[in-house]
Scaffold this motif. Structure first.
Motif, short mmCIF file in Angstrom:
data_model
loop_
_atom_site.label_atom_id
_atom_site.label_comp_id
_atom_site.label_asym_id
_atom_site.label_seq_id
_atom_site.Cartn_x
_atom_site.Cartn_y
_atom_site.Cartn_z
N ARG A 83 30.71 -5.15 29.36
CA ARG A 83 29.57 -5.06 29.13
C ARG A 83 29.22 -6.08 28.58
O ARG A 83 28.10 -6.53 27.98
N GLU A 84 30.01 -6.51 27.67
CA GLU A 84 30.68 -7.83 26.72
C GLU A 84 29.41 -9.40 26.99
O GLU A 84 28.84 -9.84 27.38
N VAL A 85 31.06 -9.05 28.21
CA VAL A 85 30.70 -10.59 29.27
C VAL A 85 28.73 -10.89 30.06
O VAL A 85 28.40 -11.69 29.46
N ILE A 86 28.60 -9.34 30.14
CA ILE A 86 26.82 -9.48 30.84
C ILE A 86 26.12 -9.66 29.51
O ILE A 86 25.12 -10.54 29.41
N ALA A 87 26.82 -9.09 28.74
CA ALA A 87 24.91 -9.42 27.81
C ALA A 87 25.81 -11.08 27.27
O ALA A 87 24.31 -11.56 26.87
N LEU A 88 26.42 -11.92 26.89
CA LEU A 88 26.73 -12.66 26.34
C LEU A 88 25.84 -13.97 27.81
O LEU A 88 25.33 -15.14 27.51
#
Length: 64
Positions: free
Chosen positions: A12-17
């Motif tokens: 989720r964090e990687v996709i958001a960034l």
């Protein structure tokens, strides 16, 4: 958004960034303290999971 929240935190964090902040792989890797290859892996797995979650079942059966 519900599908996004169902992903593991790192995916989720990687996709958001990547998708929301439009950061490149190297920048994400530096921000998170992980290797660029790991960023690519999380991005790939997260997008695959989202695609699976958001594709209606009847469309998946039509592709067979």
């Amino acid at each position: 958004l519900t599908a996004l929240w169902r992903l593991p935190p790192r995916q989720r964090e990687v996709i958001a960034l990547r998708l929301v902040l439009d950061l490149d792989t190297a920048t994400i890797a530096r921000q998170l303290g992980i290797e660029a290859g790991t960023v690519r892996m999380h991005l790939s797995r997260g997008v695959t999971a989202l695609r699976h979650e958001l594709t209606p079942a009847k469309d998946m059966e039509a592709d067979r």
